[in-house]
Write a protein that holds these residues in place. Structure first.
Motif, PDB file in Angstrom:
ATOM      1  N   ASP A   1       0.828  -1.211   0.000  1.00  0.00           N
ATOM      2  CA  ASP A   1       0.000   0.000   0.000  1.00  0.00           C
ATOM      3  C   ASP A   1       0.860   1.258   0.000  1.00  0.00           C
ATOM      4  OD1 ASP A   1      -2.343  -1.345  -0.125  1.00  0.00           O
ATOM      5  OD2 ASP A   1      -2.918  -1.063   1.964  1.00  0.00           O
ATOM      6  N   SER A   2       1.990   1.187   0.695  1.00  0.00           N
ATOM      7  CA  SER A   2       2.884   2.347   0.745  1.00  0.00           C
ATOM      8  C   SER A   2       3.492   2.625  -0.625  1.00  0.00           C
ATOM      9  CB  SER A   2       4.001   2.107   1.776  1.00  0.00           C
ATOM     10  OG  SER A   2       3.474   2.002   3.079  1.00  0.00           O
TER      11      SER A   2
ATOM     12  N   GLU B   1       6.538  -4.688  14.109  1.00  0.00           N
ATOM     13  CA  GLU B   1       5.091  -4.909  14.152  1.00  0.00           C
ATOM     14  C   GLU B   1       4.344  -3.588  14.360  1.00  0.00           C
ATOM     15  OE1 GLU B   1       4.788  -7.704  17.294  1.00  0.00           O
ATOM     16  OE2 GLU B   1       5.429  -9.426  16.070  1.00  0.00           O
ATOM     17  N   GLN B   2       4.927  -2.701  15.187  1.00  0.00           N
ATOM     18  CA  GLN B   2       4.283  -1.412  15.432  1.00  0.00           C
ATOM     19  C   GLN B   2       4.280  -0.550  14.177  1.00  0.00           C
ATOM     20  OE1 GLN B   2       2.677  -0.394  18.270  1.00  0.00           O
ATOM     21  NE2 GLN B   2       2.053   1.344  17.010  1.00  0.00           N
ATOM     22  N   VAL B   3       5.372  -0.596  13.413  1.00  0.00           N
ATOM     23  CA  VAL B   3       5.427   0.149  12.157  1.00  0.00           C
ATOM     24  C   VAL B   3       4.343  -0.341  11.208  1.00  0.00           C
ATOM     25  CG1 VAL B   3       6.797   0.590  10.080  1.00  0.00           C
ATOM     26  CG2 VAL B   3       7.869   0.737  12.314  1.00  0.00           C
ATOM     27  N   GLY B   4       4.201  -1.683  11.112  1.00  0.00           N
ATOM     28  CA  GLY B   4       3.169  -2.247  10.247  1.00  0.00           C
ATOM     29  C   GLY B   4       1.782  -1.814  10.670  1.00  0.00           C
TER      30      GLY B   4
ATOM     31  N   ASN C   1      -0.537   0.840   8.551  1.00  0.00           N
ATOM     32  CA  ASN C   1      -1.848   0.341   8.162  1.00  0.00           C
ATOM     33  C   ASN C   1      -2.920   1.361   8.522  1.00  0.00           C
ATOM     34  OD1 ASN C   1      -3.979  -1.369   7.447  1.00  0.00           O
ATOM     35  ND2 ASN C   1      -4.126  -2.161   9.522  1.00  0.00           N
ATOM     36  N   PHE C   2      -2.826   1.911   9.723  1.00  0.00           N
ATOM     37  CA  PHE C   2      -3.794   2.925  10.162  1.00  0.00           C
ATOM     38  C   PHE C   2      -3.712   4.158   9.279  1.00  0.00           C
ATOM     39  CE2 PHE C   2      -6.411   5.309  12.988  1.00  0.00           C
ATOM     40  CZ  PHE C   2      -5.869   6.579  13.033  1.00  0.00           C
TER      41      PHE C   2
ATOM     42  N   SER D   1      -1.805  -7.072   1.265  1.00  0.00           N
ATOM     43  CA  SER D   1      -0.608  -6.742   2.044  1.00  0.00           C
ATOM     44  C   SER D   1      -1.004  -6.524   3.484  1.00  0.00           C
ATOM     45  CB  SER D   1       0.061  -5.487   1.478  1.00  0.00           C
ATOM     46  OG  SER D   1      -0.760  -4.386   1.700  1.00  0.00           O
ATOM     47  N   PRO D   2      -0.022  -6.556   4.430  1.00  0.00           N
ATOM     48  CA  PRO D   2      -0.339  -6.357   5.838  1.00  0.00           C
ATOM     49  C   PRO D   2      -1.052  -5.055   6.116  1.00  0.00           C
ATOM     50  CG  PRO D   2       1.929  -7.110   5.572  1.00  0.00           C
ATOM     51  CD  PRO D   2       1.399  -6.816   4.202  1.00  0.00           C
TER      52      PRO D   2
END
Length: 691
Positions: free
Chosen positions: A280-281, A487-490, A494-495, A688-689
């Motif tokens: 998405d990025s 995990e926090q970056v993902g 996402n948000f 994607s995540p």
């Protein structure tokens, strides 16, 4: 004395960009923390002046509240307190608390040591009977703590304000001071010099630090001991966590083909640098990658790594995550690799402009790896450093300097800037100042007169940088290892990428056809900026020149004119303020000319795709998704765009869509769920995540 440890692996960088390791800058967060501390201190002083002495029967919500209250009372009255005894019951838990003066009781008798250098320090305890005893009771199901005994009779001298602050209970080394102390100690500074440097940097008199020289000595010795004991374990942790992060990237790639990453290994086959991004990025970058903000303000003491984050701004003015990198050092070579890897992950597309902090290594890396990209440094990144560099040295003259610097930043042209700069250097004696020399060497990247026309897409603003800081705090908050950080970056990216194009009614202010037309194309964020300029265009007067161009100025400010060049053959318009080149939005001066020319609709080329509604992230047209009906998605996009356009024409339509659309979507979801879960046809719906 207590030190305040950090539970977070990421801290704000304090090293000054001038390159002198002895020089550092105060982070904005530290300034805020100092400001808060100052306000709290003033508030405590105000409260203590009117503080009621504890008394038998006084009620507190908790024993912690009681201890804090008694502690504030003690500090005001020249002593400190400690927790003595507590009593426990199966029904109530802890139900008794005894708080006493720090000189209560007597020191136990010590056995005589046979050591040659035994230090026989005298105890401060002298049997003082000052105390506050509490008992817990449950009243209507709510626990409350009552004062059952209180005495403020001391058998020792009470201390004055300048003495009581040095009691062990009130001496603390804050995290920012800890980092500075360790840096100076590592550089070979003796303890007394470290204390002197801290006093000079804080602009306070000798002996006014909230801790003593021996506290600094003890802190350094304890930290060195901890480092020596844990150095091998820390090295192993770094290596293991780095490999675990690399493995997490590999696993994510297997689960999501759109996830992208790259890394380098050192000569010992250990992870050196690593960069990653999400599908998405990457797709967001194709829409909004014209301007990129590369933040390098955080680093990790635990892992010895620098954190770099690439961010952008979407058509709704929201922060968009593009990618993340961890670097082993802060050299131009590492920055060059990071930029090269980022462009590779973004499918070879370079941004028009890249915004960074004041960083010499980055300057060289941008020049070598992004030769066609313009390098900009936001004034909002420079302002905190200006204060840190010159506030103390200039003293009472700092406000005068600050005002002059702000005027210089807004200089109309390069010649004007150079003239004012020379005046400022001469006036304040900055001829040999290294920070002034640094700012001057980078003037083409931050001064308005040099940057006018750089495409920045509204990103060089305080509002955007506050949004960036909020995003960075979200991914850097209390992470204890690289895997949890990954995990926090993902989660945060996402948000950020789940941004929906708001279907809101946009009120017109002028009732002009140009405004009505623009509302059909622009997002609410962009339309608000357009509307602002359109309203201000009504305050502009203009006069036509012989060559067909126009001089435009505010009707009250005759001395500030803008030249607007109009080329009717191609409907081209250019203004010397270069607002369109900078933000992608027409300025008030050009709009005034369009109105004069009786334009009821602007040429659509002046509605950049990055500010249009159809460019919202929810409308990604993923060319790699293998479905049997690409036309379905296009039709869905077309219908959604039409709905958005039609719903904003009147408030009645907008309210109707807000009310009825959720109902229709819920009905549709319900009908779909009633359908069979399998029809024998496999569909590839891999996301994607951050989908």
């Amino acid at each position: 004395m207590t030190s305040v440890p950090s539970k977070n692996i990421w801290i704000k960088r304090q090293q000054c960009p001038c390159g002198d390791w002895k020089c550092y800058v105060t982070c904005e967060g530290d300034v805020e923390e100092a400001s808060v501390a100052s306000r709290l201190e003033k508030n405590e002083t105000f409260q203590s002046d009117s503080m009621v002495s504890p008394y038998v029967g006084m009620v507190f919500k908790s024993d912690d509240d009681a201890f804090e209250y008694y502690g504030n009372f003690a500090r005001k009255n020249g002593f400190s307190i400690r927790k003595e005894r507590s009593r426990l019951s199966p029904q109530l838990g802890i139900y008794k608390r005894d708080f006493v003066c720090y000189r209560s009781g007597f020191a136990p008798a010590r056995k005589k040591s046979t050591a040659e250098h035994h230090r026989d320090r005298k105890s401060v305890r002298c049997g003082c009977d000052a105390k506050m005893y509490l008992s817990k009771e449950v009243v209507e199901g709510v626990s409350q703590w009552f004062v059952v005994q209180f005495s403020n009779v001391h058998n020792h001298e009470l201390l004055e304000d300048d003495q009581v602050r040095l009691l062990p209970a009130y001496r603390k080394i804050q995290e920012a001071d800890q980092e500075r102390i360790l840096l100076l100690s590592k550089a070979g500074f003796p303890i007394h010099r470290i204390v002197k440097v801290l006093e000079l940097e804080k602009g306070i008199q000798g002996g006014q630090l909230p801790f003593l020289e021996r506290d600094v000595r003890n802190f350094v010795q304890n930290r060195k001991k901890i480092v020596q004991e844990n150095d091998a374990l820390l090295t192993e942790k770094r290596e293991n966590d780095s490999m675990e992060l690399l493995e997490a990237c590999k696993v994510t790639k297997e689960m999501d083909g759109d996830f992208v990453y790259d890394f380098t290994m050192d000569e010992n086959d250990k992870v050196e640098n690593i960069v990653w991004s999400y599908g998405d990025s990457v797709r967001a970058y194709t829409l909004f990658g014209d301007v990129v903000y590369f933040d390098t303000s955080y680093r990790s003491i635990t892992y010895g790594m620098l954190l770099g984050v690439w961010l952008g701004i979407d058509n709704n003015g929201k922060t968009v995550f593009f990618g993340c990198v961890l670097l082993q050092d802060e050299t131009a070579r590492s920055f060059a690799w990071a930029l090269q890897a980022f462009v590779h992950l973004m499918k070879g597309k370079c941004p028009q402009t890249i915004l960074t902090d004041l960083e010499l290594g980055l300057k060289d890396a941008v020049r070598s790896e992004l030769p066609s990209t313009r390098h900009a440094i936001s004034i909002w990144n420079i302002q905190p450093k200006i204060s840190s560099w010159f506030f103390l040295s200039l003293g009472a003259r700092y406000p005068e300097f600050k005002s002059m610097f702000d005027d210089l930043y807004h200089a109309e042209n390069a010649d004007d800037f150079e003239h004012r700069w020379s005046q400022m250097v001469s006036m304040f004696g900055f001829g040999s100042d290294k920070h002034i020399a640094l700012l001057y060497s980078l003037r083409a990247s931050w001064a308005s007169s040099y940057m006018r026309g750089y495409f920045l897409a509204r990103m060089a603003t305080s509002a955007y940088l506050k949004s960036v800081e909020s995003f960075l705090k979200a991914i850097c908050c209390a992470q204890t290892c690289l895997r949890s950080f990954f995990e926090q970056v993902g989660s945060s990216s996402n948000f950020q990428n789940q941004l929906r194009q708001e279907m809101q009614y946009m009120l017109t202010k002028t009732c002009m056809p140009i405004e009505e037309h623009a509302r059909n194309f622009l997002t609410p964020f962009a339309f608000n900026d357009f509307q602002h300029e359109l309203v201000l265009s009504m305050q502009c007067a203009l006069s036509e020149m012989p060559d067909g161009s126009y001089l435009v100025h505010h009707y009250k400010k005759m001395d500030v004119e803008r030249l607007v060049i109009w080329i009717p053959e191609d409907e081209q318009i250019h203004c010397t303020c270069k607002e369109f080149e900078s933000s992608g939005m027409l300025c008030r001066h050009t709009l005034r000319v369009f109105i004069l020319k009786n334009y009821f609709q602007l040429p659509e080329k002046y509605y950049l795709s990055r500010w249009r509604r159809e460019s919202s992230l929810v409308f990604y047209d993923n060319q790699d998704t293998q479905t049997n009906d690409d036309g379905w998605f296009q039709e869905f996009q077309s219908l959604t765009e039409t709905l958005l356009t039609e719903s904003t024409i009147t408030k009645e339509r907008s309210d109707y869509v807000h009310r009825e659309l959720p109902k229709e979507l819920k009905r549709l979801i319900s009908e779909v769920r009633k359908m069979p879960e399998s029809d024998g046809v496999a569909m590839d719906l891999t996301l994607s995540p951050s989908s």
